[in-house]
Design a protein around this motif. Sequence first.
Motif, short mmCIF file in Angstrom:
data_model
loop_
_atom_site.label_atom_id
_atom_site.label_comp_id
_atom_site.label_asym_id
_atom_site.label_seq_id
_atom_site.Cartn_x
_atom_site.Cartn_y
_atom_site.Cartn_z
N SER A 70 9.55 -22.54 -13.50
CA SER A 70 10.78 -22.09 -14.14
C SER A 70 10.52 -20.84 -14.96
O SER A 70 9.38 -20.47 -15.26
CB SER A 70 11.33 -23.19 -15.04
N GLU A 71 11.62 -20.21 -15.34
CA GLU A 71 11.51 -19.05 -16.24
C GLU A 71 10.85 -19.47 -17.55
O GLU A 71 10.03 -18.73 -18.11
CB GLU A 71 12.90 -18.47 -16.50
N GLU A 72 11.17 -20.64 -18.01
CA GLU A 72 10.57 -21.13 -19.25
C GLU A 72 9.05 -21.27 -19.11
O GLU A 72 8.29 -20.95 -20.04
CB GLU A 72 11.18 -22.48 -19.62
N LYS A 73 8.59 -21.76 -17.94
CA LYS A 73 7.16 -21.92 -17.71
C LYS A 73 6.44 -20.58 -17.73
O LYS A 73 5.35 -20.45 -18.31
CB LYS A 73 6.92 -22.62 -16.36
N ARG A 75 7.37 -17.97 -19.34
CA ARG A 75 7.35 -17.55 -20.74
C ARG A 75 6.21 -18.22 -21.50
O ARG A 75 5.56 -17.60 -22.35
CB ARG A 75 8.68 -17.90 -21.41
N VAL A 76 5.96 -19.48 -21.17
CA VAL A 76 4.84 -20.19 -21.79
C VAL A 76 3.52 -19.54 -21.40
O VAL A 76 2.63 -19.33 -22.24
CB VAL A 76 4.85 -21.68 -21.39
N TRP A 77 3.38 -19.20 -20.10
CA TRP A 77 2.17 -18.51 -19.64
C TRP A 77 1.96 -17.21 -20.41
O TRP A 77 0.84 -16.92 -20.85
CB TRP A 77 2.28 -18.20 -18.15
N GLU A 79 3.01 -16.32 -23.34
CA GLU A 79 2.62 -16.56 -24.73
C GLU A 79 1.18 -17.03 -24.83
O GLU A 79 0.45 -16.65 -25.76
CB GLU A 79 3.57 -17.59 -25.37
#
Length: 389
Positions: A70-73, A75-77, A79
């Motif tokens: 996902s886009e959220e995943k 973003r986590v990468w 960060e």
Amino acid sequence: MKSPVSLCTGVTYDRSSIQHWLDSGHDTCPATMQVLSSKDFVPNLTLHRLINLWSSKAPTKSPALAPAVSEEKVRVWIEEIKSGKIEMCLDSIVEFVSCGELSRRFLVSFDDFLEAIVGVLNTNCDQIRVLESVIRVLSSILLENGVREKLHKLVFISNSNCLPSFISVLRNGSVEYNIACVTVLESVTMNNQSKQFVAGTQDVLPVLVQLLKTENDHQDLNEAVMSFLISVSITRSIKTRLAQLGLVGALSNMLLSQNAAVSVVEKSLKVLSIICTCADGRSAISVDPICAGAIVERLMKVSKTATEDAVVVLWSMCCLFRDEKAQEKVARSNGVAKVLLVMQSEVGEGNVRMMCSDLIKVLRLGCKNGGGHGGMVSYETKTTHIMPC
């Protein structure tokens, strides 16, 4: 296939197989039977990467079967990378970019992903596994739209201390990552300023020349390194440094090698035609015991363009700069007969024919005067189409 290359017809073959076909006297594409206008190869880099992934048992899923990210995943990468915890997500990123074009396109749509991943190269990271994985990711996404331009800006403007990481991979990485590293470097050096910057960095050229000397059985690596050297050899100082690093000796050995791929031989001739325009390059060719003879030996055994490069080197050494050592070595290598063959072929047109004519005059005059020494003072060439830089 181990080393896929494409002919001018667009058909891809394994390098060794198509080379055997051409060396057997064929001048057609085996699949289409079209007569080849050029026997030059173009490495199929995309297919080569896929083969390497398959052979190393890396994921080869189709985009439809790619792991859901996902886009959220992402973003986590990003960060995690920025906070110095790249090892937590690196394997997942490598797996994701290996899944196909849709995965890579999705990842590079995040502008700060490229910034984050290139930033790793700017942190003096000493973990070779991390650096290799970053290079692998960058080489996988190079062909995506706009990536080269963005990487160019990131490497040479925002993160100008990346080169030590590239050098670390070239020194300590495996051959596969050496190739990827050189490919990325060549792709991001897109203008003269960046080329001079890379070539002027203290350790880049020495480590590349050393690879040619020590890894000379790895055809893909040799080809990648020489493509890069051809690209960056734009100033006299760069050509001079390459000559001083012993590049001529490495190229001479490749010209004589029976195992060298034709594409590697042709790039060797191209590099020699470039560095013979500087004094140190000519001196290195002159003192090398096998270079001039090896060039003569390759005449008419390579493509038209490569034969022209070979003639340029011989003409520059023997006619333009009147190097007696080169004249003697060319003459002893049956140079007159070989040059005559070039003149009588389709290669011997225009400037090439003029240079061949000059060479024959010089070599015959040298023979009449006892081996290429006595009569050279009186010879004045009228050929002015090529001048040294």
